[in-house]
Design an enzyme around this catalytic site. Structure first.
Site, PDB file in Angstrom:
ATOM      1  N   GLU A  66      -3.224   7.387  -4.366  1.00 18.93           N
ATOM      2  CA  GLU A  66      -3.297   6.825  -5.712  1.00 18.93           C
ATOM      3  C   GLU A  66      -4.653   7.077  -6.371  1.00 18.93           C
ATOM      4  O   GLU A  66      -4.746   7.186  -7.583  1.00 18.93           O
ATOM      5  CB  GLU A  66      -2.861   5.356  -5.720  1.00 18.93           C
ATOM      6  CG  GLU A  66      -3.889   4.319  -5.509  1.00 18.93           C
ATOM      7  CD  GLU A  66      -3.244   2.912  -5.415  1.00 18.93           C
ATOM      8  OE1 GLU A  66      -2.032   2.761  -5.217  1.00 18.93           O
ATOM      9  OE2 GLU A  66      -4.020   1.956  -5.535  1.00 18.93           O
ATOM     10  N   HIS A 117      -1.365  -0.394  -9.560  1.00 18.03           N
ATOM     11  CA  HIS A 117      -2.007  -1.288  -8.570  1.00 18.03           C
ATOM     12  C   HIS A 117      -2.534  -2.527  -9.304  1.00 18.03           C
ATOM     13  O   HIS A 117      -3.713  -2.871  -9.202  1.00 18.03           O
ATOM     14  CB  HIS A 117      -3.126  -0.581  -7.803  1.00 18.03           C
ATOM     15  CG  HIS A 117      -3.435  -1.257  -6.494  1.00 18.03           C
ATOM     16  ND1 HIS A 117      -3.783  -0.578  -5.359  1.00 18.03           N
ATOM     17  CD2 HIS A 117      -3.419  -2.579  -6.136  1.00 18.03           C
ATOM     18  CE1 HIS A 117      -3.998  -1.439  -4.378  1.00 18.03           C
ATOM     19  NE2 HIS A 117      -3.778  -2.666  -4.831  1.00 18.03           N
ATOM     20  N   ARG A 148       0.861  -1.181   0.000  1.00 19.93           N
ATOM     21  CA  ARG A 148       0.000   0.000   0.000  1.00 19.93           C
ATOM     22  C   ARG A 148       0.905   1.241   0.000  1.00 19.93           C
ATOM     23  O   ARG A 148       1.927   1.271   0.688  1.00 19.93           O
ATOM     24  CB  ARG A 148      -0.897   0.054   1.246  1.00 19.93           C
ATOM     25  CG  ARG A 148      -2.074  -0.890   1.220  1.00 19.93           C
ATOM     26  CD  ARG A 148      -3.122  -0.515   0.169  1.00 19.93           C
ATOM     27  NE  ARG A 148      -4.240  -1.435   0.187  1.00 19.93           N
ATOM     28  CZ  ARG A 148      -4.334  -2.552  -0.529  1.00 19.93           C
ATOM     29  NH1 ARG A 148      -3.363  -2.905  -1.352  1.00 19.93           N
ATOM     30  NH2 ARG A 148      -5.411  -3.318  -0.453  1.00 19.93           N
TER      31      ARG A 148
HETATM   32  P1  NAI Z   1      -0.697 -11.313   5.517  1.00 21.74           P
HETATM   33  O1  NAI Z   1      -1.688 -10.849   6.503  1.00 21.74           O
HETATM   34  O2  NAI Z   1      -0.622 -12.755   5.150  1.00 21.74           O
HETATM   35  O3  NAI Z   1       0.788 -10.880   5.969  1.00 21.74           O
HETATM   36  C1  NAI Z   1       1.076  -9.615   6.529  1.00 21.74           C
HETATM   37  C2  NAI Z   1       2.303  -9.773   7.435  1.00 21.74           C
HETATM   38  O4  NAI Z   1       2.627  -8.462   7.923  1.00 21.74           O
HETATM   39  C3  NAI Z   1       2.042 -10.663   8.665  1.00 21.74           C
HETATM   40  O5  NAI Z   1       3.093 -11.592   8.807  1.00 21.74           O
HETATM   41  C4  NAI Z   1       2.019  -9.660   9.835  1.00 21.74           C
HETATM   42  O6  NAI Z   1       2.523 -10.212  11.043  1.00 21.74           O
HETATM   43  C5  NAI Z   1       2.916  -8.552   9.312  1.00 21.74           C
HETATM   44  N1  NAI Z   1       2.649  -7.271   9.954  1.00 21.74           N
HETATM   45  C6  NAI Z   1       1.435  -6.681  10.166  1.00 21.74           C
HETATM   46  N2  NAI Z   1       1.603  -5.493  10.781  1.00 21.74           N
HETATM   47  C7  NAI Z   1       2.939  -5.331  10.957  1.00 21.74           C
HETATM   48  C8  NAI Z   1       3.730  -4.309  11.546  1.00 21.74           C
HETATM   49  N3  NAI Z   1       3.167  -3.233  12.072  1.00 21.74           N
HETATM   50  N4  NAI Z   1       5.065  -4.471  11.565  1.00 21.74           N
HETATM   51  C9  NAI Z   1       5.640  -5.579  11.030  1.00 21.74           C
HETATM   52  N5  NAI Z   1       4.942  -6.591  10.471  1.00 21.74           N
HETATM   53  C10 NAI Z   1       3.601  -6.462  10.433  1.00 21.74           C
HETATM   54  O7  NAI Z   1      -0.958 -10.408   4.213  1.00 21.74           O
HETATM   55  P2  NAI Z   1      -0.586 -10.746   2.701  1.00 21.74           P
HETATM   56  O8  NAI Z   1      -1.632 -11.612   2.098  1.00 21.74           O
HETATM   57  O9  NAI Z   1       0.828 -11.181   2.636  1.00 21.74           O
HETATM   58  O10 NAI Z   1      -0.759  -9.286   2.027  1.00 21.74           O
HETATM   59  C11 NAI Z   1       0.040  -8.196   2.423  1.00 21.74           C
HETATM   60  C12 NAI Z   1      -0.519  -6.917   1.805  1.00 21.74           C
HETATM   61  O11 NAI Z   1      -0.328  -6.927   0.386  1.00 21.74           O
HETATM   62  C13 NAI Z   1      -2.045  -6.732   1.932  1.00 21.74           C
HETATM   63  O12 NAI Z   1      -2.409  -6.228   3.202  1.00 21.74           O
HETATM   64  C14 NAI Z   1      -2.345  -5.735   0.841  1.00 21.74           C
HETATM   65  O13 NAI Z   1      -2.250  -4.414   1.338  1.00 21.74           O
HETATM   66  C15 NAI Z   1      -1.226  -5.973  -0.178  1.00 21.74           C
HETATM   67  N6  NAI Z   1      -1.760  -6.502  -1.440  1.00 21.74           N
HETATM   68  C16 NAI Z   1      -1.536  -5.802  -2.594  1.00 21.74           C
HETATM   69  C17 NAI Z   1      -2.031  -6.239  -3.807  1.00 21.74           C
HETATM   70  C18 NAI Z   1      -1.775  -5.502  -5.085  1.00 21.74           C
HETATM   71  O14 NAI Z   1      -2.450  -5.760  -6.084  1.00 21.74           O
HETATM   72  N7  NAI Z   1      -0.809  -4.597  -5.136  1.00 21.74           N
HETATM   73  C19 NAI Z   1      -2.839  -7.468  -3.882  1.00 21.74           C
HETATM   74  C20 NAI Z   1      -2.972  -8.180  -2.612  1.00 21.74           C
HETATM   75  C21 NAI Z   1      -2.458  -7.693  -1.445  1.00 21.74           C
END
Ligand code: NAI
Length: 334
Positions: A261, A301, A232
């Site tokens: 964005e 995106h 993000r």
């Molecule tokens: P997830 O929930 O599986 O993994 C997120 C990780 O970040 C977890 O291990 C969590 O412990 C860690 N985390 C959360 N808050 C934190 C903090 N303050 N400090 C350090 N670590 C922290 O999520 P996933 O599926 O890996 O997706 C991650 C992000 O990718 C989504 O939230 C979304 O914003 C973004 N995304 C972007 C897409 C795109 O098209 N550009 C598509 C899909 C997701």
């Protein structure tokens, strides 16, 4: 009897939804936002994507609203507190594309490391087949810094290992067993900045991660390191990023997401209907500087956007809606 309002589906996605779900549906082509308030509607379920911003003013237009099924993993485009206050449940698609987004992160990394975008432009625009300014660098032996080792971060680590990269990672909740299994090391955010040749961001956006990559972080990175953001935009302080690139601290950046964005995607609309309050005009200008830099590549995106991932998103969303209608909601985030 429930009725779902689907916002922003492409024609083939509408057909797929018609074929694969019995619930009553109404389709709307536009996105929704406080600037684009929809007409009042009797639907009680909304299906939206991340380009629709849902706050109290938007919810007012749906007096029957009970459930929002976002067709995304992230849900920071929905005011969850307001939804909860109104008793509106929200579901997401927790997992549809860990490989899809990680593959896009690597598409950005390889475009930068092998200057693919520059080579392509040189040949297309100037018919220039020389190697001038096209020397890249190997990924083998370089260190990838992964911020966030959830689903997408983990998959990025697996790909990095396929390229014989070393990996360091930072996560609020380290998974030491996974680190052992995949062969990487958890470090502090500061050490990740200092050790990485390429840094890739995979944490969700929250108050906690707002501007996590800021001036202090960027001051610590190795000179010439690369930053990739497919998560993000507002996790990175855009103005600090521009400064770091301009002064040559960061060697380049690959960005699929931007702060503000929504505004840069539709500036004409912002100029004609948008209000400056609530938007950071300096960041909007910084985005333009970023897009013009030679060592920055941007995509709109689009990391999620493969045929396979969209089908998985639609399947889970339709399943989320069916489960809610049947009184056993799944994948709730609020
Ligand atoms: P997830 O929930 O599986 O993994 C997120 C990780 O970040 C977890 O291990 C969590 O412990 C860690 N985390 C959360 N808050 C934190 C903090 N303050 N400090 C350090 N670590 C922290 O999520 P996933 O599926 O890996 O997706 C991650 C992000 O990718 C989504 O939230 C979304 O914003 C973004 N995304 C972007 C897409 C795109 O098209 N550009 C598509 C899909 C997701």
């Amino acid at each position: 009897m429930s009725k779902v309002g689907f916002y922003g589906l492409e024609p083939w996605q509408k057909e797929y939804a018609e074929e694969n779900s019995d619930v009553e549906k109404e389709f709307f082509d536009e996105k929704i936002s406080p600037e684009h308030l929809p007409n009042e509607s009797d639907v009680d379920i909304l299906s939206i994507f991340v380009d629709s911003k849902i706050d109290g003013a938007v919810m007012d237009r749906f007096p029957n609203l009970k459930f929002i099924a976002t067709r995304s993993t992230g849900f920071d485009h929905i005011d969850l507190e307001e939804a909860e206050r109104r008793g509106v449940k929200v579901s997401n698609v927790p997992s549809y594309g860990e490989n899809t987004v990680a593959e896009h992160a690597f598409a950005l990394i390889l475009s930068l490391s092998r200057k693919i975008y520059m080579a392509y432009n040189k040949i297309r625009e100037d018919g220039d087949f020389s190697f001038d300014e096209l020397q890249g660098f190997d990924l083998k032996g370089k260190t990838l810094g992964v911020i966030g080792t959830g689903r997408i971060g983990k998959y990025s680590i697996k790909i990095a290992k396929g390229f014989s990269m070393d990996v360091v990672a930072y996560d609020k909740f380290p998974n030491e067993e996974m680190a052992k299994e995949l062969g990487f090391e958890y470090v502090s955010l500061e050490d990740l900045a200092k050790k990485s040749d390429v840094i890739t961001i995979h944490v969700p956006y929250s108050e906690d991660t707002h501007h996590m990559v800021n001036e202090a972080f960027l001051d610590q990175v190795k000179k010439g390191a690369y930053l990739i953001n497919t998560s993000r935009g507002a996790i990175v302080d855009t103005q600090a990023l521009v400064f770091s690139l301009k002064e040559g601290r960061l060697g380049g950046a690959g960005l699929d997401v931007f702060e503000e964005e929504g505004v840069i995607k539709d500036e004409l609309d912002f100029l004609t209907t948008g209000k400056p309050d609530g938007h950071d005009l300096k960041t909007i200008i910084a985005n333009h500087i970023l897009i013009d830099l030679d060592n920055v590549i941007v995509t709109p995106h689009n990391a999620f956007n493969t045929r396979e991932a969209i089908l998985r998103i639609l399947d889970t969303t339709l399943e989320n809606i069916k489960s809610f209608v049947e009184g056993k909601p799944q994948n709730l985030v609020s």
